[in-house]
Design a protein around this motif. Structure first.
Motif, mmCIF file in Angstrom:
data_model
loop_
_atom_site.group_PDB
_atom_site.id
_atom_site.type_symbol
_atom_site.label_atom_id
_atom_site.label_comp_id
_atom_site.label_asym_id
_atom_site.label_seq_id
_atom_site.Cartn_x
_atom_site.Cartn_y
_atom_site.Cartn_z
ATOM 1 N N ALA A 1 7.675 -22.281 -47.006
ATOM 2 C CA ALA A 1 8.865 -21.427 -47.138
ATOM 3 C C ALA A 1 9.110 -21.073 -48.608
ATOM 4 N N GLY A 2 8.947 -22.018 -49.512
ATOM 5 C CA GLY A 2 9.114 -21.763 -50.949
ATOM 6 C C GLY A 2 8.112 -20.736 -51.451
ATOM 7 N N LEU A 3 6.848 -20.885 -51.012
ATOM 8 C CA LEU A 3 5.827 -19.917 -51.418
ATOM 9 C C LEU A 3 6.168 -18.530 -50.898
ATOM 10 N N PHE A 4 6.674 -18.434 -49.676
ATOM 11 C CA PHE A 4 7.056 -17.141 -49.114
ATOM 12 C C PHE A 4 8.206 -16.528 -49.916
ATOM 13 N N ILE A 5 9.193 -17.350 -50.245
ATOM 14 C CA ILE A 5 10.335 -16.855 -51.017
ATOM 15 C C ILE A 5 9.888 -16.415 -52.409
ATOM 16 N N PHE A 6 9.097 -17.242 -53.083
ATOM 17 C CA PHE A 6 8.615 -16.865 -54.425
ATOM 18 C C PHE A 6 7.702 -15.654 -54.365
ATOM 19 N N GLY A 7 6.910 -15.537 -53.314
ATOM 20 C CA GLY A 7 6.071 -14.354 -53.137
ATOM 21 C C GLY A 7 6.922 -13.106 -52.951
ATOM 22 N N SER A 8 7.988 -13.237 -52.154
ATOM 23 C CA SER A 8 8.896 -12.105 -51.945
ATOM 24 C C SER A 8 9.568 -11.714 -53.249
ATOM 25 N N ILE A 9 10.038 -12.709 -54.002
ATOM 26 C CA ILE A 9 10.672 -12.431 -55.300
ATOM 27 C C ILE A 9 9.657 -11.780 -56.247
ATOM 28 N N GLY A 10 8.429 -12.267 -56.221
ATOM 29 C CA GLY A 10 7.387 -11.682 -57.064
ATOM 30 C C GLY A 10 7.134 -10.222 -56.707
ATOM 31 N N CYS A 11 7.110 -9.931 -55.385
ATOM 32 C CA CYS A 11 6.924 -8.535 -54.950
ATOM 33 C C CYS A 11 8.083 -7.656 -55.415
ATOM 34 N N VAL A 12 9.314 -8.195 -55.315
ATOM 35 C CA VAL A 12 10.482 -7.430 -55.772
ATOM 36 C C VAL A 12 10.393 -7.182 -57.272
ATOM 37 N N PHE B 1 22.621 -7.688 -41.120
ATOM 38 C CA PHE B 1 22.393 -7.333 -42.515
ATOM 39 C C PHE B 1 21.326 -8.256 -43.079
ATOM 40 N N PHE B 2 20.201 -7.687 -43.459
ATOM 41 C CA PHE B 2 19.084 -8.356 -44.073
ATOM 42 C C PHE B 2 18.505 -9.412 -43.136
ATOM 43 N N PHE B 3 18.076 -10.519 -43.627
ATOM 44 C CA PHE B 3 17.587 -11.584 -42.742
ATOM 45 C C PHE B 3 18.303 -12.876 -43.101
ATOM 46 N N SER B 4 18.405 -13.727 -42.159
ATOM 47 C CA SER B 4 19.227 -14.909 -42.347
ATOM 48 C C SER B 4 18.441 -16.147 -42.694
ATOM 49 N N TYR B 5 17.336 -16.344 -42.075
ATOM 50 C CA TYR B 5 16.591 -17.564 -42.360
ATOM 51 C C TYR B 5 15.158 -17.359 -41.965
ATOM 52 N N ILE B 6 14.369 -18.277 -42.419
ATOM 53 C CA ILE B 6 12.954 -18.262 -42.069
ATOM 54 C C ILE B 6 12.743 -19.441 -41.116
ATOM 55 N N LYS B 7 12.207 -19.167 -39.977
ATOM 56 C CA LYS B 7 11.942 -20.203 -38.983
ATOM 57 C C LYS B 7 10.435 -20.403 -38.939
ATOM 58 N N ILE B 8 9.995 -21.551 -39.258
ATOM 59 C CA ILE B 8 8.566 -21.824 -39.304
ATOM 60 C C ILE B 8 8.239 -22.736 -38.120
ATOM 61 N N ARG B 9 7.317 -22.302 -37.269
ATOM 62 C CA ARG B 9 6.886 -23.110 -36.127
ATOM 63 C C ARG B 9 5.435 -23.506 -36.365
ATOM 64 N N THR B 10 5.263 -24.644 -36.869
ATOM 65 C CA THR B 10 3.912 -25.166 -37.097
ATOM 66 C C THR B 10 3.916 -26.645 -36.757
ATOM 67 N N SER C 1 4.223 -31.049 -41.444
ATOM 68 C CA SER C 1 5.359 -31.927 -41.744
ATOM 69 C C SER C 1 6.454 -31.116 -42.415
ATOM 70 N N GLU C 2 7.601 -31.710 -42.540
ATOM 71 C CA GLU C 2 8.752 -31.027 -43.149
ATOM 72 C C GLU C 2 8.467 -30.645 -44.598
ATOM 73 N N SER C 3 7.789 -31.480 -45.351
ATOM 74 C CA SER C 3 7.498 -31.155 -46.752
ATOM 75 C C SER C 3 6.542 -29.961 -46.840
ATOM 76 N N GLN C 4 5.576 -29.880 -45.913
ATOM 77 C CA GLN C 4 4.666 -28.752 -45.899
ATOM 78 C C GLN C 4 5.410 -27.468 -45.508
ATOM 79 N N LYS C 5 6.340 -27.613 -44.553
ATOM 80 C CA LYS C 5 7.122 -26.458 -44.149
ATOM 81 C C LYS C 5 7.956 -25.949 -45.327
ATOM 82 N N SER C 6 8.550 -26.844 -46.092
ATOM 83 C CA SER C 6 9.336 -26.459 -47.269
ATOM 84 C C SER C 6 8.446 -25.784 -48.297
ATOM 85 N N THR C 7 7.265 -26.268 -48.476
ATOM 86 C CA THR C 7 6.337 -25.686 -49.440
ATOM 87 C C THR C 7 5.962 -24.265 -49.013
#
Length: 184
Positions: free
Chosen positions: A35-46, A15-24, A27-33
């Motif tokens: 992921a946050g941009l992806f989530i906010f972009g998804s919310i913006g699209c919705v 059901f839906f998706f569970s998590y976002i796995k970023i392989r880059t 650093s961890e702070s960049q990965k969080s940024t």
């Protein structure tokens, strides 16, 4: 960025998706940024999609319903010349056609009532003229009868004659003044 479906328990469908796995190599702070941009972009699209859907519902359903409500209010206030859009071929078009039918039926009933009211006023006027003419004739005939009775009484006094009438079935006896004077 890899979107992995949620692994269901006991073989159920995911059901839906569970998590976002970023392989880059970030650093961890960049990965969080990211992921946050992806989530906010998804919310913006919705949100943007929701706004477009709401706008389309407003244009397709709410505006025609509001127009029908406005037309119904005009008809209720007696404005029977209100144009009602019947160009739609869906349920709202059928409802609009029903409003047009109702408006035209109300207009016809009002026209019929106005015609009957006009005929009633004319009949009332004719009746008033007839009543006035009849009252005038009754007054003339009453005066004529009074004159005739006075002439008869005068002629009977001059000739010393009288008249009388006896209705045996009602035991009603009437006599002229001269008969009463002669007989005492």
């Amino acid at each position: 960025i890899c979107i992995t479906p949620l692994v269901a328990y006991d073989g159920a469908e995911p059901f839906f998706f569970s998590y976002i796995k970023i392989r880059t190599n970030h650093s961890e702070s960049q990965k969080s940024t990211i992921a946050g941009l992806f989530i906010f972009g998804s919310i913006g699209c919705v949100i943007l999609t929701s706004i477009v859907i709401i706008w389309m519902i407003g244009k397709i359903v709410i505006r025609p319903l509001t127009d029908l409500k406005t037309s119904a209010n005009h008809v209720a206030r007696g404005n029977l010349n209100q144009k009602i859009d019947t160009s739609r071929k869906d349920e709202l078009g059928v409802l609009a056609e029903s409003f047009v039918y109702m408006r035209d039926a109300v207009r016809k009933k009002i026209d019929d009532l106005n015609l009957l009211n006009k005929e009633l006023r004319q009949a009332k006027s004719d009746l008033e003229l007839s009543r006035s003419s009849l009252e005038k004739k009754v007054t003339e005939r009453t005066e004529e009868l009074s004159r005739s009775e006075r002439r008869l009484a005068g002629a009977q006094r001059i000739a010393h004659l009288g008249n009388w009438n006896w209705d045996i079935s009602l035991d009603n006896f009437l006599c002229s003044d001269e008969t009463f004077r002669i007989l005492g």
